[in-house]
Enzyme design. Structure first.
Site, short mmCIF file in Angstrom:
data_model
loop_
_atom_site.label_atom_id
_atom_site.label_comp_id
_atom_site.label_asym_id
_atom_site.label_seq_id
_atom_site.Cartn_x
_atom_site.Cartn_y
_atom_site.Cartn_z
N HIS A 366 41.65 53.32 27.11
CA HIS A 366 42.83 53.47 27.96
C HIS A 366 42.71 54.66 28.89
O HIS A 366 43.10 54.62 30.04
CB HIS A 366 44.08 53.61 27.11
N CYS A 679 39.11 37.94 39.68
CA CYS A 679 39.59 39.32 39.57
C CYS A 679 38.76 40.19 38.62
O CYS A 679 39.21 41.24 38.19
CB CYS A 679 41.06 39.34 39.17
C1 PEP Z 1 38.43 39.73 33.16
O1 PEP Z 1 38.29 39.43 31.99
O2 PEP Z 1 37.57 39.53 34.04
C2 PEP Z 1 39.69 40.37 33.62
C3 PEP Z 1 39.93 40.54 34.90
O3 PEP Z 1 40.55 40.80 32.68
P1 PEP Z 1 40.34 42.12 31.80
O4 PEP Z 1 39.23 42.90 32.41
O5 PEP Z 1 41.64 42.84 31.82
O6 PEP Z 1 40.00 41.55 30.46
#
Ligand code: PEP
Ligand code: MG
Length: 752
Positions: A366, A679
């Site tokens: 975090h 993303c």
């Molecule tokens: C991912 O898994 O690519 C994502 C964008 O979510 P996180 O990184 O929060 O798991």
């Protein structure tokens, strides 16, 4: 001849008087050795201190020839004095001259003394000198005498470390002056030059000599009680509020706090007339010295525990001084800590923070996420840093290259100043692109969005010129909170995000906790494979009240605006149906209460579990958009833990298997006319982003700092050409297409 029990205290009292005199260093040192010799009824007392070249210099003596002072030097490990420094341990020799290590120095005239006792002068477990006593007769020094000598050595060490005794040629400084370089792990990108601030500053023990021994005993007993009480409470709560402060660490603390040997040594130190603080310091030094000589990693790891425990105890004794956040910071602070929770980092004045250096903590911790949001360079795995740094030391954090420099040489500083200027120039170039639309050479508009998760991410939306927030990780707000945010708190939080984003769209991902994203106040069972465990949508569907509260808060916060919801970790289309049903229930409640509905409600699914790749035609009709979480998708496709450095780099994100999977998602989106975005971290690297656009993505979401470099790439790209190149490569048998794609970019002048 043994000395009486009160003699050490008398000695300490006299020492204090000598230390307080307004005399030169040498005069005071001379008095100190006379004092010790007379107190111990010895003919000789000498003090040797370590010089920069690691030799030991005789700096004061009673009994040896005066001309030897500052002239006798013992090389590292030479003679009995060298041996004591090397072993960092008290030793005595009834017949010193017959010992094989004895080194005869005619200038000292010491041949007539037979018995010899020496103790190390310790600082931080390091011998910075040796204090010796010699007698003409063959005699055995009692334990009390050795103990008194050690206490005196400690007082001398403390005086030296407060700078009182350092002449210009001044002796010991040990490793703390040397430039050091560490290889570290990047937590948040950037390069920072600044000065060290110790997150938990060591408590400076200024009052060493007790006035009332019983009072000191009571103070120490009370502080130990408080300390064990605190540790018990943390253990009971399963306190995970401080990232990295795990059960094992707490249990190690508990073990130390209960250790009878430790308590006995503290008591003995008090008996010699030290204050409670000085006793803690003294025992810490001795224990450190012992452990530093052990070669196994386990013992060396325990050093941290002793330091932590002693520091906590000292803080309790000195009235609980807090972390450095409450003090004044230099304007270029680089925080140094063993571990730190996200909330603790937020306590600091962000205007003054340049960098963060941790000993423990992973890239997905975090505190790393918060450091990224704050835009400070952050690194971890700086093993041994705490033992080798002092507040105010110059530090360079190069998170990009995974390097850390402590007390850098002028050459290193010059090289980094250039690097920082170069980065600043590049940033200025990117800033100039802020309001330029991201359109390729062949007129394809690409939507560039940012990933966010905390309120102070929001100014980045404006600064980066991004088209919106493509992923708002709602769990981050939950992770830095100390209790579960209630409906009204959540509503306020989301409302401020809507307000800050203005007309730009925000995609709110529903809670993705579980696995390694732990909420301090939410007790979950320990899982064997947390990444594959009870997390995200699985938790939401098993605890619908939590999920519905969040949806309700988001709808209220939207207050008539468009609301985009993104559901994480969908593995089966049925989960999507279930989640939608819960969302529909909340819409119905909103209507029933006559509250304003969102202008438009868009529900999307994350594609990050490979099983969904074979359900795309069933998923698409149920969603308004798809967002690919490439971090998790690749982790699961290649069965390679994204947080494990050893395997995370084994599988290239431009591996053809991964790219084929991405292509099938884009194609499914086209078949069903459902917008597809991505993303994961991939989107933030220009070369990878080029490939995503060539695959057909028209919207990608990334860390705010990546928007500039990715936009520069987009402006120099011809999508048609890139697509053609990629298609020709995807069916080739090469595993990674990286080299070919990089060559293509270089040939076509695409800025990657
Ligand atoms: C991912 O898994 O690519 C994502 C964008 O979510 P996180 O990184 O929060 O798991
Ligand atoms: Mg994910």
């Amino acid at each position: 001849m043994a000395i009486s029990v009160s003699a050490p205290r008398q000695l300490l009292r006299r020492l204090r008087e000598v230390m307080a005199e307004q005399e030169s260093t040498q005069v005071r040192l001379n008095k100190v050795v006379v004092l010790i010799a007379s107190n111990m009824v010895a003919e000789v007392c000498s003090l040797y201190l370590r010089r920069r070249d690691d030799s030991l210099e005789l700096v004061a003596t009673e009994g040896l020839a005066a001309k030897a002072v500052h002239n006798t030097h013992l090389k590292r490990g030479e003679g009995l004095v060298g041996l004591i420094a090397e072993e960092a341990e008290a030793m005595q020799f009834p017949d010193a001259q017959s010992h094989p290590a004895f080194s005869y120095r005619p200038e000292t005239g010491e041949e007539i003394y037979h018995s010899f006792v020496g103790v190390p002068v310790l600082r931080g477990g390091d011998a910075i000198g040796v204090l010796t006593v010699q007698n003409r007769t063959h005699r055995q020094y009692t334990d009390e005498e050795v103990e008194a000598l050690q206490t005196t050595a400690m007082v001398i060490a403390e005086m030296l470390s407060s700078g009182e005794f350092f002449g210009p040629e001044g002796v010991p400084s040990g490793a703390r002056d040397e430039p050091l370089r560490y290889e570290v792990m990047r937590l948040a990108e950037g390069v920072a030059l600044g000065h060290a601030v110790l997150h938990e500053p060591p408590v400076l023990v200024t009052k060493l000599i007790a006035e009332d021994v019983e009072l000191e005993q009571r103070r120490l007993a009370q502080a130990i009680d408080e300390l064990t009480g605190m540790i018990d409470a943390m253990l009971e709560r399963g306190d995970m509020a401080r990232a990295g402060e795990h059960r094992e660490v707490l249990e190690a603390f508990r073990m130390f706090a209960d250790d009878r040997g430790w308590r006995r040594r503290l008591e003995e130190a008090l008996q010699t007339g030290l204050t409670a603080e000085a006793a803690v310091q003294r025992v810490r030094n001795d224990t450190r010295a012992r452990m530093m000589r052990q070669t196994d990693a386990h013992s060396r790891d325990r050093l941290h525990d002793i330091d932590d425990l002693s520091n906590r105890l000292l803080r309790l004794l000195s009235g609980g001084a807090g972390t450095a956040a409450s003090g004044s910071l230099p304007s270029d602070a680089i925080l140094i800590a063993r571990t730190m929770g996200a909330a603790e980092l937020l306590d600091y004045d962000r205007e003054k923070l340049r960098g963060l250096v941790l000993v423990e903590g992973g890239a997905s911790s975090h505190v790393a996420i918060v450091a990224r949001a704050l835009g400070i360079a952050a690194v971890s795995q700086a093993k041994g840093i705490l033992e080798n740094i002092e507040a105010g030391d110059a530090v360079i954090v190069d998170a990009d290259a995974g390097e850390l420099h402590v007390r850098p040489t002028p050459e290193v500083v010059a090289a980094y100043s250039d690097k920082v200027r170069f980065r600043a120039r590049r940033q200025a170039q990117y800033a100039a692109l802020r309001s330029v639309p991201a359109v390729t050479l062949d007129e394809v508009k690409i939507d560039l969005r940012i990933n966010a998760g905390l309120l102070f991410d929001l100014p980045h939306l404006e600064e980066s010129g991004a088209d919106g927030i493509g992923l708002f990780r709602t769990e981050l707000q939950f992770m830095i909170s100390s209790t579960f945010p209630r409906l009204d708190q959540q509503t306020r939080m989301y409302k401020s995000i809507f307000d800050a984003a203005g007309n730009k769209p925000v995609v709110f991902r529903t809670l993705d906790v579980g696995g390694d994203k732990v909420l301090p106040y939410f007790r979950a069972e320990k899982e064997e494979n947390p990444a594959l465990g009870w997390r995200a949508i699985r938790m939401a569907l098993d605890r619908p009240a939590l999920f519905r509260t969040q949806i309700r808060a988001l709808m209220r916060a939207a207050c008539g605006r468009e609301l985009r919801l993104l559901l994480p970790m969908i593995a089966d289309v049925s989960e999507l149906r279930e989640a939608r049903a819960l969302i529909d229930k909340e819409v119905a409640i909103l209507r029933r209460h006559g509250k304003q509905e969102p202008k438009r409600l868009l529900v999307g699914a994350m594609v990050e579990v490979p099983a969904l790749l074979w359900q795309l035609d069933e998923v698409m009709p149920l969603v308004d958009f798809i967002s690919v979480g490439s971090n998790d998708l690749m982790q699961f496709m290649f069965a390679a833990d994204r947080g494990n450095e050893k395997v995370a780099h084994r599988f290239d994100s431009l591996n053809r298997a991964g790219l084929r999977a991405l292509r099938s998602i884009v194609e499914a989106g086209e078949r069903h006319q459902v917008p597809v975005t991505l993303c994961g971290e991939m989107a933030g690297t220009p070369l990878e982003a080029m490939v995503l656009i060539a695959l057909g993505f028209r919207s990608i979401s990334m860390a705010p700092a990546s928007v500039g470099p990715v936009k520069a790439m987009v402006l120099s790209l011809d999508v048609g050409e890139a697509r053609e190149k990629l298609n020709s490569l995807l069916d080739e048998p090469t595993a990674s297409l990286r080299d070919e794609l990089r060559a293509f970019a270089a040939e076509k002048g695409v800025q990657v």
